[in-house]
Motif scaffolding. Structure first.
Motif, PDB file in Angstrom:
ATOM      1  N   SER A  65       0.688  -1.153  -0.399  1.00  0.00           N
ATOM      2  CA  SER A  65       0.420   0.275   0.112  1.00  0.00           C
ATOM      3  C   SER A  65       0.499   0.888  -0.294  1.00  0.00           C
ATOM      4  O   SER A  65       0.318   2.765  -0.447  1.00  0.00           O
ATOM      5  CB  SER A  65      -1.101  -0.053   1.578  1.00  0.00           C
ATOM      6  OG  SER A  65       0.262   0.164   2.141  1.00  0.00           O
ATOM      7  N   VAL A  66       2.371   1.388   0.346  1.00  0.00           N
ATOM      8  CA  VAL A  66       3.141   2.589   0.912  1.00  0.00           C
ATOM      9  C   VAL A  66       2.835   2.803  -0.462  1.00  0.00           C
ATOM     10  O   VAL A  66       2.598   3.887  -1.618  1.00  0.00           O
ATOM     11  CB  VAL A  66       4.151   1.934   1.391  1.00  0.00           C
ATOM     12  CG1 VAL A  66       5.008   3.536   1.271  1.00  0.00           C
ATOM     13  CG2 VAL A  66       3.820   2.359   2.708  1.00  0.00           C
ATOM     14  N   PRO A  67       3.815   2.057  -1.530  1.00  0.00           N
ATOM     15  CA  PRO A  67       4.272   2.430  -2.837  1.00  0.00           C
ATOM     16  C   PRO A  67       3.255   2.846  -3.695  1.00  0.00           C
ATOM     17  O   PRO A  67       2.963   3.787  -4.438  1.00  0.00           O
ATOM     18  CB  PRO A  67       5.336   1.595  -3.665  1.00  0.00           C
ATOM     19  CG  PRO A  67       5.235   0.161  -1.935  1.00  0.00           C
ATOM     20  CD  PRO A  67       4.560   0.550  -1.256  1.00  0.00           C
ATOM     21  N   VAL A  68       1.970   1.886  -3.624  1.00  0.00           N
ATOM     22  CA  VAL A  68       0.992   2.177  -5.493  1.00  0.00           C
ATOM     23  C   VAL A  68       0.747   3.248  -4.416  1.00  0.00           C
ATOM     24  O   VAL A  68      -0.045   3.829  -4.915  1.00  0.00           O
ATOM     25  CB  VAL A  68       0.090   1.344  -3.774  1.00  0.00           C
ATOM     26  CG1 VAL A  68      -1.451   1.572  -4.955  1.00  0.00           C
ATOM     27  CG2 VAL A  68       0.315  -0.057  -4.967  1.00  0.00           C
ATOM     28  N   ALA A  69       0.678   4.050  -3.387  1.00  0.00           N
ATOM     29  CA  ALA A  69      -0.439   4.986  -2.756  1.00  0.00           C
ATOM     30  C   ALA A  69       0.568   6.304  -3.468  1.00  0.00           C
ATOM     31  O   ALA A  69       0.011   7.484  -3.515  1.00  0.00           O
ATOM     32  CB  ALA A  69      -0.452   5.304  -1.455  1.00  0.00           C
ATOM     33  N   LEU A  70       1.923   6.362  -3.217  1.00  0.00           N
ATOM     34  CA  LEU A  70       2.722   7.299  -3.678  1.00  0.00           C
ATOM     35  C   LEU A  70       2.478   7.440  -5.407  1.00  0.00           C
ATOM     36  O   LEU A  70       2.577   8.917  -5.465  1.00  0.00           O
ATOM     37  CB  LEU A  70       3.652   7.224  -3.353  1.00  0.00           C
ATOM     38  CG  LEU A  70       4.699   7.430  -2.324  1.00  0.00           C
ATOM     39  CD1 LEU A  70       6.029   6.386  -1.562  1.00  0.00           C
ATOM     40  CD2 LEU A  70       5.013   9.203  -1.677  1.00  0.00           C
ATOM     41  N   LEU A  71       2.562   6.432  -5.609  1.00  0.00           N
ATOM     42  CA  LEU A  71       2.174   6.688  -7.033  1.00  0.00           C
ATOM     43  C   LEU A  71       1.184   7.082  -7.803  1.00  0.00           C
ATOM     44  O   LEU A  71       0.781   7.710  -8.620  1.00  0.00           O
ATOM     45  CB  LEU A  71       2.711   4.723  -7.868  1.00  0.00           C
ATOM     46  CG  LEU A  71       4.406   4.952  -7.940  1.00  0.00           C
ATOM     47  CD1 LEU A  71       3.853   3.383  -8.100  1.00  0.00           C
ATOM     48  CD2 LEU A  71       5.160   5.411  -8.739  1.00  0.00           C
ATOM     49  N   ARG A  72       0.173   6.604  -6.615  1.00  0.00           N
ATOM     50  CA  ARG A  72      -1.301   7.214  -7.380  1.00  0.00           C
ATOM     51  C   ARG A  72      -1.284   8.682  -6.819  1.00  0.00           C
ATOM     52  O   ARG A  72      -2.021   8.831  -7.541  1.00  0.00           O
ATOM     53  CB  ARG A  72      -2.301   6.147  -6.543  1.00  0.00           C
ATOM     54  CG  ARG A  72      -3.567   6.479  -7.330  1.00  0.00           C
ATOM     55  CD  ARG A  72      -4.932   5.227  -6.050  1.00  0.00           C
ATOM     56  NE  ARG A  72      -6.391   5.858  -6.639  1.00  0.00           N
ATOM     57  CZ  ARG A  72      -7.465   5.029  -6.529  1.00  0.00           C
ATOM     58  NH1 ARG A  72      -7.224   4.875  -4.962  1.00  0.00           N
ATOM     59  NH2 ARG A  72      -8.734   5.947  -7.024  1.00  0.00           N
ATOM     60  N   HIS A  73      -1.027   9.039  -6.168  1.00  0.00           N
ATOM     61  CA  HIS A  73      -1.166  10.209  -5.580  1.00  0.00           C
ATOM     62  C   HIS A  73      -0.271  10.947  -7.093  1.00  0.00           C
ATOM     63  O   HIS A  73      -0.739  12.237  -7.144  1.00  0.00           O
ATOM     64  CB  HIS A  73      -0.483  10.872  -4.325  1.00  0.00           C
ATOM     65  CG  HIS A  73      -0.221  12.405  -3.769  1.00  0.00           C
ATOM     66  ND1 HIS A  73      -0.596  12.931  -3.953  1.00  0.00           N
ATOM     67  CD2 HIS A  73       1.141  12.827  -3.993  1.00  0.00           C
ATOM     68  CE1 HIS A  73      -0.737  13.926  -3.748  1.00  0.00           C
ATOM     69  NE2 HIS A  73       0.475  14.235  -3.843  1.00  0.00           N
ATOM     70  N   HIS A  74       0.741  10.962  -7.263  1.00  0.00           N
ATOM     71  CA  HIS A  74       1.448  11.281  -7.848  1.00  0.00           C
ATOM     72  C   HIS A  74       1.193  11.156  -9.239  1.00  0.00           C
ATOM     73  O   HIS A  74       1.191  12.595 -10.046  1.00  0.00           O
ATOM     74  CB  HIS A  74       2.814  11.268  -8.426  1.00  0.00           C
ATOM     75  CG  HIS A  74       3.840  11.685  -7.402  1.00  0.00           C
ATOM     76  ND1 HIS A  74       3.831  12.689  -6.759  1.00  0.00           N
ATOM     77  CD2 HIS A  74       4.724  10.884  -5.521  1.00  0.00           C
ATOM     78  CE1 HIS A  74       4.881  12.525  -5.791  1.00  0.00           C
ATOM     79  NE2 HIS A  74       4.906  11.811  -5.254  1.00  0.00           N
ATOM     80  N   ALA A  75       0.311  10.043  -9.955  1.00  0.00           N
ATOM     81  CA  ALA A  75       0.086   9.901 -11.441  1.00  0.00           C
ATOM     82  C   ALA A  75      -1.276  10.727 -11.720  1.00  0.00           C
ATOM     83  O   ALA A  75      -1.892  11.831 -12.109  1.00  0.00           O
ATOM     84  CB  ALA A  75      -0.429   8.002 -11.126  1.00  0.00           C
ATOM     85  N   GLU A  76      -2.300  11.323 -10.404  1.00  0.00           N
ATOM     86  CA  GLU A  76      -3.313  11.764 -10.216  1.00  0.00           C
ATOM     87  C   GLU A  76      -3.337  13.564 -10.891  1.00  0.00           C
ATOM     88  O   GLU A  76      -3.162  14.121 -10.949  1.00  0.00           O
ATOM     89  CB  GLU A  76      -4.103  11.480  -9.074  1.00  0.00           C
ATOM     90  CG  GLU A  76      -4.511   9.993  -9.304  1.00  0.00           C
ATOM     91  CD  GLU A  76      -5.580   9.148  -7.576  1.00  0.00           C
ATOM     92  OE1 GLU A  76      -5.147  10.520  -6.546  1.00  0.00           O
ATOM     93  OE2 GLU A  76      -6.563   9.073  -8.062  1.00  0.00           O
ATOM     94  N   GLY A  77      -1.978  13.740  -9.952  1.00  0.00           N
ATOM     95  CA  GLY A  77      -1.278  15.259  -9.082  1.00  0.00           C
ATOM     96  C   GLY A  77      -0.919  14.993 -10.575  1.00  0.00           C
ATOM     97  O   GLY A  77      -0.950  16.507 -10.674  1.00  0.00           O
TER      98      GLY A  77
END
Length: 333
Positions: free
Chosen positions: A296-308
């Motif tokens: 969940s940690v790297p997924v949350a970071l990647l999803r946050h930046h992809a959306e941003g």
């Protein structure tokens, strides 16, 4: 007896279908076990119930045995009989399976009751089926059996995600099963529509990294199948894609494959991120690879930046959002 189902939850989260899940009725709290009790499962009737439409099944009740009822034994020849061998319920269970399979053909998964001679999936005790003189004083011959009803369902619906309730206590197995259920539901909803070749390309594109994380060879095979959209017979193409999709998701992803998929997400992002951000993501992926952090940690970071960064291709990848977030299934080490 119909179980008392949990109250309906909210509609499925945006981007998530609402799967139909067959389940042994006792796991939802119905008092249908051989002793008149139930085996209510907290995960099924708790967090998951808000996102699922249930299809309860109790083979033994549906063939009229009632609850409580005599203990049943699974024999080495596949028959299901009462412990004292005065009644054989094999034909009734087989006929029920033939009838019920058509009803559950469009569900997205099935949770069976473990250790049940009708519904168990793995490691059931099997008793000698020969004459009394050949039996082993009431002791099982082995523990390699599968319930009669569940075996017929598995044979008829080989691509259906199935699991036993006991195995769902393992966080990794639970995550994998639920991921497969929601993926199956998305596929079912897609093929139920009047799809066109370009729609299949779009569906596959959203699932590319999820498939890659499970099975890289299936990823390559499915790319070839989708490339034939518009040139092959529609029904044949759908059949091949369904089978390859189910086979791919059936493979449980390992840390290395997940890390590889995470790096595939990072690739298109890299040029838009400064060095500290890239470093944080790479460090999170490596911590996951080493077993020091949950997925969940790297997924949350990647999803946050992809959306941003408004990268729709990445933000829409099912790999980053395979099931409703409140199920908290990617937080285990």
């Amino acid at each position: 007896m119909t179980p008392r189902l949990p109250p309906p939850g909210p509609a499925a989260e945006p981007g998530h279908p609402r799967p139909r899940l067959a389940v042994s009725s006792c796991l939802l709290g119905a008092p249908v076990r051989y002793n008149g009790g139930h085996s209510r499962d907290r995960f099924l009737t708790g967090p998951l119930a808000h996102h699922i439409d249930w299809v309860p099944v109790c083979p033994e009740m549906e063939i009229g045995l009632g609850a409580p009822r005599p203990t049943l034994h699974l024999l080495t020849d596949g028959r299901v009989v009462t412990k004292d061998r005065t009644a054989d319920h094999t034909k009734a269970l087989t006929a029920l399976a033939d009838d019920r399979i058509s009803d559950i053909a469009d569900v997205d998964g099935y949770v069976f009751k473990s250790r049940s001679p009708s519904c168990g999936l793995l490691g059931l005790p099997r008793y000698a089926s020969g004459e009394p003189s050949e039996r082993t004083d009431g002791q099982p011959v082995d523990r390699r059996g599968r319930g009669l009803f569940s075996d017929l369902v598995k044979t008829a619906l080989p691509y259906l995600p199935t699991e036993e309730n006991g195995r769902l206590n393992d966080p990794g197995l639970r995550e994998h099963f639920i991921e497969r259920v929601f993926a199956h539901a998305r596929l079912r909803f897609f093929f139920d529509c009047d799809w066109r070749p370009r729609d299949l390309v779009a569906f596959h594109t959203r699932h590319k990294l999820q498939i890659l994380a499970h099975d890289p060879s299936a990823y390559r095979l499915m790319g070839r199948i989708v490339a034939q959209a518009g040139t092959r017979d529609r029904d044949e193409l759908e059949s091949d894609y369904r089978g390859a999709f189910a086979d791919a998701l059936a493979a449980r992803p390992k840390r290395g494959r997940n890390a590889n998929a995470l790096l595939h997400v990072l690739g298109p992002l890299s040029e838009r991120l400064n060095q500290p951000r890239r470093h944080d993501i790479v460090a999170a992926i490596e911590s996951y690879r080493q077993g020091e952090a949950p997925l969940s940690v790297p997924v949350a970071l990647l999803r946050h930046h992809a959306e941003g960064e408004h990268l729709a291709y990445l933000a829409e990848q099912t790999y980053l959002d395979p099931f409703p977030a409140d199920l908290t299934l990617r937080h285990h080490l």
